[in-house]
Scaffold this motif. Structure first.
Motif, PDB file in Angstrom:
ATOM      1  N   ALA A  12       0.836  -1.206   0.000  1.00 34.22           N
ATOM      2  CA  ALA A  12       0.000   0.000   0.000  1.00 34.22           C
ATOM      3  C   ALA A  12       0.870   1.255   0.000  1.00 34.22           C
ATOM      4  O   ALA A  12       0.626   2.198  -0.764  1.00 34.22           O
ATOM      5  N   GLY A  13       1.890   1.274   0.847  1.00 31.86           N
ATOM      6  CA  GLY A  13       2.793   2.424   0.881  1.00 31.86           C
ATOM      7  C   GLY A  13       3.523   2.601  -0.433  1.00 31.86           C
ATOM      8  O   GLY A  13       3.700   3.722  -0.917  1.00 31.86           O
ATOM      9  N   VAL A  72       7.143   0.016   8.200  1.00 30.87           N
ATOM     10  CA  VAL A  72       7.370  -0.508   6.849  1.00 30.87           C
ATOM     11  C   VAL A  72       6.462   0.161   5.829  1.00 30.87           C
ATOM     12  O   VAL A  72       6.829   0.301   4.669  1.00 30.87           O
ATOM     13  N   PHE A  73       5.266   0.596   6.264  1.00 34.75           N
ATOM     14  CA  PHE A  73       4.388   1.329   5.353  1.00 34.75           C
ATOM     15  C   PHE A  73       5.081   2.598   4.878  1.00 34.75           C
ATOM     16  O   PHE A  73       5.126   2.891   3.676  1.00 34.75           O
ATOM     17  N   VAL A  74       5.637   3.366   5.811  1.00 38.36           N
ATOM     18  CA  VAL A  74       6.259   4.646   5.472  1.00 38.36           C
ATOM     19  C   VAL A  74       7.628   4.452   4.831  1.00 38.36           C
ATOM     20  O   VAL A  74       7.897   4.970   3.747  1.00 38.36           O
ATOM     21  N   MET A  75       8.512   3.702   5.503  1.00 41.47           N
ATOM     22  CA  MET A  75       9.904   3.636   5.065  1.00 41.47           C
ATOM     23  C   MET A  75      10.108   2.692   3.882  1.00 41.47           C
ATOM     24  O   MET A  75      10.679   3.087   2.868  1.00 41.47           O
ATOM     25  N   GLY A  76       9.686   1.462   4.012  1.00 41.43           N
ATOM     26  CA  GLY A  76       9.881   0.493   2.932  1.00 41.43           C
ATOM     27  C   GLY A  76       8.886   0.675   1.805  1.00 41.43           C
ATOM     28  O   GLY A  76       9.211   0.485   0.638  1.00 41.43           O
ATOM     29  N   GLY A  77       7.654   1.057   2.159  1.00 37.06           N
ATOM     30  CA  GLY A  77       6.606   1.208   1.160  1.00 37.06           C
ATOM     31  C   GLY A  77       6.625   2.568   0.495  1.00 37.06           C
ATOM     32  O   GLY A  77       7.052   2.711  -0.649  1.00 37.06           O
ATOM     33  N   PHE A  78       6.154   3.594   1.234  1.00 37.49           N
ATOM     34  CA  PHE A  78       6.019   4.913   0.613  1.00 37.49           C
ATOM     35  C   PHE A  78       7.359   5.462   0.133  1.00 37.49           C
ATOM     36  O   PHE A  78       7.500   5.847  -1.028  1.00 37.49           O
TER      37      PHE A  78
END
Length: 135
Positions: A12-13, A72-78
């Motif tokens: 999703a990110g 992980v949403f912010v750093m790895g994903g977005f």
């Protein structure tokens, strides 16, 4: 199945980051023109700043309490979807192949310096406003 929420958060990110990258790159192209890959330079600087800031604010000593899924949403994903190292590599290669090796060298050197400065600035800003509040 225990890891599924992490993978969904990354996906999703990443989707949101990729969409934001496309918009930002398009805006830079419209603003600066096609002579130099300003979009990739800009989004990677912004992404480096954002990941440095978030890592400092949401780290173990940070002001924000972030769980593994949020991190992980912010750093790895977005941030991973927003930054464009694969496009960066391709654009540098295309500059070299078009006979603009000097511009390619400038892109590579400027990118490394700007991104490192941006991640440092993001981390320093996050640390300044981190766990102990503004200093």
């Amino acid at each position: 199945m225990k890891q599924l929420p992490l993978y969904l958060a990354i996906a999703a990110g990443g989707a949101l980051g990729a969409a934001a990258r496309h918009l930002a790159s398009g805006a830079m192209l419209a603003l600066m023109g096609p002579g130099f890959p300003w979009g990739v330079l800009t989004v990677n600087a912004l992404g480096a700043f954002a990941i440095g800031l978030y890592a400092a604010l949401a780290g173990p000593d940070g002001r924000w309490s972030a769980g593994p899924v949020q991190r992980v949403f912010v750093m790895g994903g977005f941030c991973g979807g927003f930054t464009t190292f694969s496009i960066f590599s391709l654009e540098a290669l295309e500059l070299i192949q078009s006979g603009a090796a000097g511009l390619a060298g400038l892109l590579i050197a400027a990118s490394a310096l700007i991104w490192m400065a941006a991640v440092w600035a993001g981390a320093a800003t996050g640390e300044r406003f981190g766990a102990s509040g503004p200093r």
